[in-house]
Motif scaffolding. Structure first.
Motif, PDB file in Angstrom:
ATOM      1  N   LEU A 194      37.770  26.461  49.952  1.00 48.85           N
ATOM      2  CA  LEU A 194      39.062  27.136  49.856  1.00 48.85           C
ATOM      3  C   LEU A 194      40.177  26.102  49.836  1.00 48.85           C
ATOM      4  CD1 LEU A 194      38.395  29.992  52.440  1.00 48.85           C
ATOM      5  CD2 LEU A 194      38.109  30.068  49.965  1.00 48.85           C
ATOM      6  N   ASP A 195      41.228  26.391  49.069  1.00 47.07           N
ATOM      7  CA  ASP A 195      42.301  25.416  48.888  1.00 47.07           C
ATOM      8  C   ASP A 195      43.653  26.107  48.996  1.00 47.07           C
ATOM      9  OD1 ASP A 195      44.213  23.506  47.441  1.00 47.07           O
ATOM     10  OD2 ASP A 195      42.337  22.364  47.414  1.00 47.07           O
ATOM     11  N   PHE A 196      44.610  25.422  49.595  1.00 46.04           N
ATOM     12  CA  PHE A 196      45.955  25.969  49.741  1.00 46.04           C
ATOM     13  C   PHE A 196      46.652  26.146  48.394  1.00 46.04           C
ATOM     14  CE2 PHE A 196      45.939  25.822  54.239  1.00 46.04           C
ATOM     15  CZ  PHE A 196      47.067  26.475  54.682  1.00 46.04           C
ATOM     16  N   ALA A 197      46.174  25.459  47.359  1.00 45.36           N
ATOM     17  CA  ALA A 197      46.784  25.613  46.046  1.00 45.36           C
ATOM     18  C   ALA A 197      46.608  27.018  45.502  1.00 45.36           C
ATOM     19  CB  ALA A 197      46.173  24.597  45.073  1.00 45.36           C
ATOM     20  N   GLU A 198      45.669  27.771  46.061  1.00 44.24           N
ATOM     21  CA  GLU A 198      45.424  29.135  45.604  1.00 44.24           C
ATOM     22  C   GLU A 198      46.432  30.128  46.171  1.00 44.24           C
ATOM     23  OE1 GLU A 198      40.587  28.325  45.573  1.00 44.24           O
ATOM     24  OE2 GLU A 198      41.542  29.481  47.161  1.00 44.24           O
ATOM     25  N   VAL A 199      47.228  29.700  47.133  1.00 47.45           N
ATOM     26  CA  VAL A 199      48.195  30.587  47.782  1.00 47.45           C
ATOM     27  C   VAL A 199      49.513  30.571  47.009  1.00 47.45           C
ATOM     28  CG1 VAL A 199      49.449  31.064  49.920  1.00 47.45           C
ATOM     29  CG2 VAL A 199      47.121  30.131  50.015  1.00 47.45           C
ATOM     30  N   LYS A 200      50.006  31.739  46.662  1.00 48.75           N
ATOM     31  CA  LYS A 200      51.294  31.845  45.964  1.00 48.75           C
ATOM     32  C   LYS A 200      52.397  32.106  46.989  1.00 48.75           C
ATOM     33  CE  LYS A 200      49.444  33.594  41.590  1.00 48.75           C
ATOM     34  NZ  LYS A 200      49.504  34.678  40.589  1.00 48.75           N
ATOM     35  N   GLU A 409      50.989  23.054  46.682  1.00 47.27           N
ATOM     36  CA  GLU A 409      50.298  21.800  46.940  1.00 47.27           C
ATOM     37  C   GLU A 409      48.821  22.035  47.240  1.00 47.27           C
ATOM     38  OE1 GLU A 409      52.978  18.375  48.906  1.00 47.27           O
ATOM     39  OE2 GLU A 409      52.808  20.189  50.110  1.00 47.27           O
ATOM     40  N   LYS A 410      47.999  21.098  46.830  1.00 42.76           N
ATOM     41  CA  LYS A 410      46.582  21.171  47.140  1.00 42.76           C
ATOM     42  C   LYS A 410      46.337  20.788  48.596  1.00 42.76           C
ATOM     43  CE  LYS A 410      44.802  20.260  42.488  1.00 42.76           C
ATOM     44  NZ  LYS A 410      43.914  19.400  41.665  1.00 42.76           N
ATOM     45  N   SER A 411      45.238  21.280  49.114  1.00 50.23           N
ATOM     46  CA  SER A 411      44.900  20.998  50.511  1.00 50.23           C
ATOM     47  C   SER A 411      44.752  19.502  50.758  1.00 50.23           C
ATOM     48  CB  SER A 411      43.602  21.716  50.895  1.00 50.23           C
ATOM     49  OG  SER A 411      43.791  23.116  50.936  1.00 50.23           O
ATOM     50  N   ALA A 412      44.230  18.770  49.774  1.00 47.34           N
ATOM     51  CA  ALA A 412      44.022  17.330  49.953  1.00 47.34           C
ATOM     52  C   ALA A 412      45.334  16.605  50.199  1.00 47.34           C
ATOM     53  CB  ALA A 412      43.313  16.757  48.735  1.00 47.34           C
ATOM     54  N   VAL A 413      46.403  17.043  49.529  1.00 41.20           N
ATOM     55  CA  VAL A 413      47.707  16.406  49.695  1.00 41.20           C
ATOM     56  C   VAL A 413      48.249  16.687  51.094  1.00 41.20           C
ATOM     57  CG1 VAL A 413      50.071  16.284  48.822  1.00 41.20           C
ATOM     58  CG2 VAL A 413      48.163  16.559  47.222  1.00 41.20           C
TER      59      VAL A 413
END
Length: 511
Positions: A194-200, A409-413
């Motif tokens: 799961l990645d934060f980039a998927e959140v709008k 932003e992506k979770s990695a960032v």
């Protein structure tokens, strides 16, 4: 003929040695097997499993009376992990192989009726215990071999079948010891799916969760149904720092004892995420049974405990969280003794603002009366709210946000910023038991959370207007310290205090 071998059992989080003694008298025509040493039902039933497994593999129980003693006799033995050592002891007692071969081995494993060796729980604590006791070899189910091989310096032999174990002890076949590369496991830990980039949208909530991950703070999210509270919570582990080897060992031990470690898994390298249903009991949350096992809060150790629909949980269940949130451990007392389990977790809670979920919404009208709203909110006690550092108002998404194609932003960032903030905290608290800002002691807060004149004025106003308790005041300072670490600032600035105060909006009079 008397045969002795070693086995082990779990009590709390630790393993202890069990000496398995098998005495085959060989007198009489009727075969009788008795198990003594305070066995529970599962251990007593091992007689039938061992009998069938030996018969199916060409070995037969000795004639006459056979006594199996599990020492020490004053501790209750539980589970089916004694099947394999009992079977090997009985075969050795009938000159099936050299009895000395068992003297340097610890044996655990459950037997199927056809002699197949089934996995057991607690293999890692048992292997670590064997290492401490300087027992050089451990024989256990093949599915548990990778887990036990984490105990470096121990010969771990994974066995699939009872016959294979006998042939190995006879020297007729070779079993290669299991090996794991701990450095490779740590470096090749799988990325979060799961990645934060998927959140709008939800920029303010994403910011709050980043602060929470950076300082290990507890979070409460309040918002209408469908606003993304659960989606955000499930992505929180993806921005948390990777587990260290010591943390991974603790997490793996707990999951192994609970029987939730997947087969052929050496170490759990992902932050745990536990989300119990609101019908969970206090024993399910804290841990229980006569020989206590870890509960949900211990399963979430070094990870996230997510309580969705918080007011739906029974009030007495929520109240038992107060002590573990402060101490990071939970102690369960039974007649056999007191057992302490680690429970250092991030609490993430989610709830609606009212029973219908639309109080304060500009999109849908709330159907709840004032009394219904107050009763709903009163299910959460003030002392529990005091222990939650960050309170976030999660707003519903509008059509433009839902239709937008841009991603955040992506979770990695985000995780990289969190990692840098955690490094600052580790250096700050080096030499102490504290590892992140949320666990600072009063002495450390006095040293690292000093306020200038403007910040003192802001705090004075907040204490007066929001009726803050002493614990809420401490929480604000801890969060402000984390905000300063994210900015790589050595001292607290007024903007850090202001943002930290904004995260305490549940302390206002209207709640």
């Amino acid at each position: 003929m008397l045969t002795k071998t070693w086995s082990s059992a779990i009590q709390g989080l630790d393993a202890y040695t069990v000496e398995v003694e098998v005495n085959a008298s060989g007198v009489g025509n009727e075969t009788v097997i008795s198990v003594v040493g305070m066995p529970d039902t599962a251990v007593r039933e091992s007689r039938e499993r061992v009998w069938s497994a030996m018969s199916c593999t060409g070995f037969y129980p000795p004639n006459g009376r056979t006594t199996v003693n599990l020492a020490p006799a004053d501790i209750r033995k539980e589970g089916a992990a004694f099947d394999l050592p009992i079977a090997l002891g009985m075969i050795a007692a009938t000159n099936g192989f050299n009895r000395e071969a068992l003297a340097e081995s610890m044996v655990i494993g459950e037997l199927a009726l056809d002699g197949t060796v089934r996995p057991v729980r607690g293999a890692l604590p048992v292997a670590l215990h064997a290492l401490r006791k300087q027992i050089p070899n451990i024989i256990l189910p093949e599915e548990n071999a990778a887990e036990a091989a984490v105990a470096q310096g121990l010969n771990v032999y994974g066995i699939r079948h009872l016959r294979q174990a006998v042939e190995f002890l006879r020297g007729e076949t070779t079993v290669e010891p299991a090996r794991v590369d701990l450095d490779e496991l740590c470096s090749n830990s799988a990325c979060q799916a799961l990645d934060f980039a998927e959140v709008k949208g939800q920029e303010s909530t994403r910011r709050a969760l980043e602060v929470a991950a950076a300082g290990g703070h507890n979070v409460m999210m309040i918002g209408p149904p469908g606003s993304g509270k659960t989606m955000l919570a499930r992505r929180l582990p993806s921005i948390m720092p990777a587990l260290t080897l010591a943390e991974a060992l603790e997490v793996t031990r707990i999951h192994s004892i609970a029987g939730l470690l997947p087969s052929h898994t050496a170490l759990i390298m992902q932050r745990p995420f536990r989300s119990p249903h609101h019908t969970v009991s206090d024993a399910g949350l804290l841990g229980g049974q006569s020989n206590p096992r870890p509960g949900e809060i211990s399963m979430a150790h070094h990870g996230v405990l997510f309580l969705d629909e918080l007011p739906e949980f029974k009030r007495h269940v929520l109240e038992v969280l107060r002590q573990p949130l402060e101490s990071g451990t939970v102690t369960i007392s039974r007649a056999t003794g007191a057992f302490t389990f680690p429970s250092s977790f991030m609490l993430v809670a989610a709830m609606n603002p009212c029973p219908c979920g639309h109080h304060g919404s500009q999109q849908r009208q709330c159907r709840c009366s004032y009394g219904q709203i107050q009763r709903y909110r009163s299910r959460i006690s003030g002392p529990l709210l005091d222990r939650i550092d960050i309170h976030v108002d999660v707003s519903p998404l509008y059509e433009d946000q839902l239709l937008a194609k841009s991603r955040g932003e992506k979770s990695a960032v985000i995780r990289e910023r969190v990692r840098k903030a955690r490094i600052i905290q580790q250096q700050r608290f080096q030499g102490s038991s504290v590892h992140c800002n949320s666990h600072m002691t009063p002495t450390q807060m006095e040293k690292y959370c000093q306020l200038d004149k403007e910040s003192t004025s802001l705090m004075r106003y907040a204490i007066k207007e929001m009726n803050l308790s002493a614990r809420a005041y401490d929480r604000i300072l801890r969060v402000a310290r984390t905000l300063a670490d994210l900015d790589n600032a050595r001292t607290l600035q007024p903007m850090h205090i202001t943002e930290a105060i904004q995260y305490r909006w549940l302390d206002r009079q209207r709640w």
